[in-house]
Write a protein that holds these residues in place. Structure first.
Motif, PDB file in Angstrom:
ATOM      1  N   GLY A  66       0.793  -1.224   0.000  1.00 14.14           N
ATOM      2  CA  GLY A  66       0.000   0.000   0.000  1.00 14.14           C
ATOM      3  C   GLY A  66       0.823   1.269   0.000  1.00 14.14           C
ATOM      4  N   ALA A  67       2.160   1.141  -0.112  1.00 13.30           N
ATOM      5  CA  ALA A  67       3.009   2.339  -0.153  1.00 13.30           C
ATOM      6  C   ALA A  67       2.705   3.103  -1.436  1.00 13.30           C
ATOM      7  CB  ALA A  67       4.480   1.949  -0.096  1.00 13.30           C
ATOM      8  N   ASP A  68       2.747   4.437  -1.345  1.00 12.55           N
ATOM      9  CA  ASP A  68       2.418   5.215  -2.536  1.00 12.55           C
ATOM     10  C   ASP A  68       3.585   5.242  -3.526  1.00 12.55           C
ATOM     11  OD1 ASP A  68       4.172   7.230  -1.645  1.00 12.55           O
ATOM     12  OD2 ASP A  68       2.572   8.301  -0.624  1.00 12.55           O
ATOM     13  N   ALA A  69       3.307   5.743  -4.697  1.00 14.46           N
ATOM     14  CA  ALA A  69       4.277   5.730  -5.801  1.00 14.46           C
ATOM     15  C   ALA A  69       5.510   6.573  -5.489  1.00 14.46           C
ATOM     16  CB  ALA A  69       3.607   6.226  -7.073  1.00 14.46           C
ATOM     17  N   ALA A  70       5.344   7.657  -4.739  1.00 10.70           N
ATOM     18  CA  ALA A  70       6.482   8.522  -4.419  1.00 10.70           C
ATOM     19  C   ALA A  70       7.505   7.782  -3.558  1.00 10.70           C
ATOM     20  CB  ALA A  70       6.007   9.786  -3.712  1.00 10.70           C
ATOM     21  N   VAL A  71       7.039   6.970  -2.645  1.00  8.58           N
ATOM     22  CA  VAL A  71       7.952   6.185  -1.799  1.00  8.58           C
ATOM     23  C   VAL A  71       8.690   5.165  -2.663  1.00  8.58           C
ATOM     24  CG1 VAL A  71       8.088   4.528   0.108  1.00  8.58           C
ATOM     25  CG2 VAL A  71       6.563   6.499   0.283  1.00  8.58           C
ATOM     26  N   ALA A  72       7.982   4.512  -3.555  1.00  3.47           N
ATOM     27  CA  ALA A  72       8.616   3.540  -4.450  1.00  3.47           C
ATOM     28  C   ALA A  72       9.657   4.218  -5.331  1.00  3.47           C
ATOM     29  CB  ALA A  72       7.566   2.838  -5.303  1.00  3.47           C
ATOM     30  N   ARG A  73       9.352   5.413  -5.836  1.00  9.22           N
ATOM     31  CA  ARG A  73      10.338   6.166  -6.644  1.00  9.22           C
ATOM     32  C   ARG A  73      11.565   6.515  -5.815  1.00  9.22           C
ATOM     33  NH1 ARG A  73       5.762   8.829  -8.470  1.00  9.22           N
ATOM     34  NH2 ARG A  73       6.252  10.647  -7.188  1.00  9.22           N
ATOM     35  N   PHE A  74      11.334   6.872  -4.561  1.00 11.70           N
ATOM     36  CA  PHE A  74      12.448   7.205  -3.669  1.00 11.70           C
ATOM     37  C   PHE A  74      13.355   5.984  -3.476  1.00 11.70           C
ATOM     38  CE2 PHE A  74      14.230   7.612   0.660  1.00 11.70           C
ATOM     39  CZ  PHE A  74      14.954   8.787   0.489  1.00 11.70           C
ATOM     40  N   PHE A  75      12.769   4.836  -3.234  1.00 11.18           N
ATOM     41  CA  PHE A  75      13.564   3.610  -3.073  1.00 11.18           C
ATOM     42  C   PHE A  75      14.295   3.244  -4.365  1.00 11.18           C
ATOM     43  CE2 PHE A  75      10.509   2.079   0.474  1.00 11.18           C
ATOM     44  CZ  PHE A  75      11.189   2.844   1.407  1.00 11.18           C
ATOM     45  N   ARG A  76      13.646   3.451  -5.533  1.00 12.70           N
ATOM     46  CA  ARG A  76      14.318   3.187  -6.805  1.00 12.70           C
ATOM     47  C   ARG A  76      15.523   4.108  -6.982  1.00 12.70           C
ATOM     48  NH1 ARG A  76       9.238   2.501  -8.906  1.00 12.70           N
ATOM     49  NH2 ARG A  76       9.184   4.596  -9.758  1.00 12.70           N
ATOM     50  N   MET A  77      15.347   5.376  -6.597  1.00 15.56           N
ATOM     51  CA  MET A  77      16.451   6.325  -6.693  1.00 15.56           C
ATOM     52  C   MET A  77      17.611   5.881  -5.796  1.00 15.56           C
ATOM     53  SD  MET A  77      16.738  10.268  -5.468  1.00 15.56           S
ATOM     54  CE  MET A  77      16.391   9.695  -3.849  1.00 15.56           C
ATOM     55  N   LEU A  78      17.309   5.452  -4.577  1.00 16.30           N
ATOM     56  CA  LEU A  78      18.357   4.957  -3.687  1.00 16.30           C
ATOM     57  C   LEU A  78      19.061   3.751  -4.301  1.00 16.30           C
ATOM     58  CD1 LEU A  78      16.674   5.174  -0.154  1.00 16.30           C
ATOM     59  CD2 LEU A  78      18.448   6.661  -1.080  1.00 16.30           C
ATOM     60  N   ALA A  79      18.292   2.855  -4.882  1.00 21.14           N
ATOM     61  CA  ALA A  79      18.880   1.670  -5.509  1.00 21.14           C
ATOM     62  C   ALA A  79      19.750   2.069  -6.700  1.00 21.14           C
ATOM     63  CB  ALA A  79      17.786   0.701  -5.947  1.00 21.14           C
ATOM     64  N   ASP A  80      19.269   2.985  -7.531  1.00 19.40           N
ATOM     65  CA  ASP A  80      20.048   3.445  -8.687  1.00 19.40           C
ATOM     66  C   ASP A  80      21.375   4.067  -8.258  1.00 19.40           C
ATOM     67  OD1 ASP A  80      18.187   2.632 -10.564  1.00 19.40           O
ATOM     68  OD2 ASP A  80      17.190   4.594 -10.647  1.00 19.40           O
ATOM     69  N   ASN A  81      21.349   4.772  -7.133  1.00 23.25           N
ATOM     70  CA  ASN A  81      22.557   5.454  -6.628  1.00 23.25           C
ATOM     71  C   ASN A  81      23.374   4.577  -5.673  1.00 23.25           C
ATOM     72  OD1 ASN A  81      22.045   7.841  -8.056  1.00 23.25           O
ATOM     73  ND2 ASN A  81      20.638   8.545  -6.465  1.00 23.25           N
ATOM     74  N   ARG A  82      22.965   3.320  -5.523  1.00 23.25           N
ATOM     75  CA  ARG A  82      23.649   2.373  -4.638  1.00 23.25           C
ATOM     76  C   ARG A  82      23.742   2.911  -3.207  1.00 23.25           C
ATOM     77  NH1 ARG A  82      25.024  -1.393  -8.083  1.00 23.25           N
ATOM     78  NH2 ARG A  82      25.918  -0.949 -10.104  1.00 23.25           N
ATOM     79  N   ARG A  83      22.606   3.365  -2.699  1.00 23.28           N
ATOM     80  CA  ARG A  83      22.540   3.940  -1.352  1.00 23.28           C
ATOM     81  C   ARG A  83      21.540   3.220  -0.455  1.00 23.28           C
ATOM     82  NH1 ARG A  83      27.158   6.190  -1.864  1.00 23.28           N
ATOM     83  NH2 ARG A  83      27.257   8.314  -2.630  1.00 23.28           N
ATOM     84  N   LEU A  84      21.140   2.016  -0.824  1.00 23.10           N
ATOM     85  CA  LEU A  84      20.172   1.296  -0.002  1.00 23.10           C
ATOM     86  C   LEU A  84      20.699   0.991   1.395  1.00 23.10           C
ATOM     87  CD1 LEU A  84      18.642  -1.174  -2.605  1.00 23.10           C
ATOM     88  CD2 LEU A  84      17.604   0.889  -1.646  1.00 23.10           C
ATOM     89  N   GLU A  85      22.007   0.824   1.533  1.00 20.61           N
ATOM     90  CA  GLU A  85      22.577   0.529   2.853  1.00 20.61           C
ATOM     91  C   GLU A  85      22.445   1.720   3.803  1.00 20.61           C
ATOM     92  OE1 GLU A  85      25.825   2.406   0.469  1.00 20.61           O
ATOM     93  OE2 GLU A  85      24.460   0.757   0.067  1.00 20.61           O
ATOM     94  N   LEU A  86      22.093   2.891   3.274  1.00 22.02           N
ATOM     95  CA  LEU A  86      21.911   4.081   4.113  1.00 22.02           C
ATOM     96  C   LEU A  86      20.504   4.192   4.702  1.00 22.02           C
ATOM     97  CD1 LEU A  86      23.690   6.802   1.948  1.00 22.02           C
ATOM     98  CD2 LEU A  86      24.590   5.639   3.963  1.00 22.02           C
ATOM     99  N   LEU A  87      19.618   3.259   4.363  1.00 27.24           N
ATOM    100  CA  LEU A  87      18.230   3.370   4.818  1.00 27.24           C
ATOM    101  C   LEU A  87      18.066   3.500   6.335  1.00 27.24           C
ATOM    102  CD1 LEU A  87      16.310   1.213   2.255  1.00 27.24           C
ATOM    103  CD2 LEU A  87      15.730   3.530   2.963  1.00 27.24           C
ATOM    104  N   PRO A  88      18.826   2.759   7.169  1.00 28.01           N
ATOM    105  CA  PRO A  88      18.664   2.975   8.617  1.00 28.01           C
ATOM    106  C   PRO A  88      18.998   4.414   9.040  1.00 28.01           C
ATOM    107  CG  PRO A  88      19.739   0.881   8.206  1.00 28.01           C
ATOM    108  CD  PRO A  88      19.669   1.594   6.877  1.00 28.01           C
ATOM    109  N   GLU A  89      20.046   4.981   8.467  1.00 24.23           N
ATOM    110  CA  GLU A  89      20.408   6.362   8.793  1.00 24.23           C
ATOM    111  C   GLU A  89      19.374   7.340   8.248  1.00 24.23           C
ATOM    112  OE1 GLU A  89      22.624   4.152   7.554  1.00 24.23           O
ATOM    113  OE2 GLU A  89      24.057   3.986   9.212  1.00 24.23           O
ATOM    114  N   ILE A  90      18.904   7.090   7.017  1.00 27.01           N
ATOM    115  CA  ILE A  90      17.894   7.963   6.420  1.00 27.01           C
ATOM    116  C   ILE A  90      16.625   7.959   7.268  1.00 27.01           C
ATOM    117  CG2 ILE A  90      16.363   8.251   4.425  1.00 27.01           C
ATOM    118  CD1 ILE A  90      18.713   7.151   2.693  1.00 27.01           C
TER     119      ILE A  90
END
Length: 175
Positions: free
Chosen positions: A66-90
């Motif tokens: 049920g997450a909205d599209a903006a959240v999914a785009r944000f996660f895609r951007m993090l993945a594209d920039n190889r920043r998923l490991e920063l999610l706890p800090e974010i």
């Protein structure tokens, strides 16, 4: 860790700005908290770092139902920039920005024994007067404090524990 916080800060600010503009701060908070827990799991890290995992699939793995599209785009951007490991800090920085915007101070009260409701109310009121904001208290028990309590409210730490007083006395006597 300070480098991770430095890298995470602009992402957290962007996420908070988007969440505030959409009026969906709570939804973003929930989505980031879930994604941070997933990203911190060692098994999930191995999957998220797999070279054949697309950014789209990574975003799907991190999104709550049920997450909205903006959240999914944000996660895609993090993945594209190889920043998923920063999610706890974010997620942590996002919550700090949220607390600041809502004028709330989060404080942790660690005491030697369980505090009563009257004691917690007095601590909350004292902190509210000191900071001029509403206070959310989290409690913990640490018997090694011997007596008293330690209050950690962001940049302010108030050590009223017996152990702390003994340590300060020992330092004064040794000097």
């Amino acid at each position: 860790m300070s480098q991770a916080l430095t890298l995470a800060r602009p992402y957290a600010r962007a996420a908070f700005s988007a969440a505030r503009d959409e009026g969906r701060v709570q939804a973003w908070s929930d989505a980031l908290a879930f994604a941070a827990r997933v990203a911190a799991d060692p098994q999930a890290q191995a999957v998220l770092k797999h070279p054949q995992l697309s950014a789209e699939k990574a975003a799907q793995l991190l999104s709550i139902e049920g997450a909205d599209a903006a959240v999914a785009r944000f996660f895609r951007m993090l993945a594209d920039n190889r920043r998923l490991e920063l999610l706890p800090e974010i997620a942590g920085l996002f919550e700090q920005l949220r607390a600041d915007a809502e004028r709330v101070v989060k404080a942790r009260v660690t005491s030697a024994a369980q505090l009563g409701d009257a004691d917690l109310a007095a601590i909350r009121e004292g902190l509210r007067r000191r900071f001029g904001r509403e206070v959310e208290l989290e409690t913990a028990i640490d018997a090694s404090l011997i007596g008293g309590a330690v209050i950690d409210a962001g940049d302010v730490v108030i050590d009223g524990s017996v152990r702390g007083k003994l340590e300060r006395l020992q330092s004064a006597l040794a000097a």
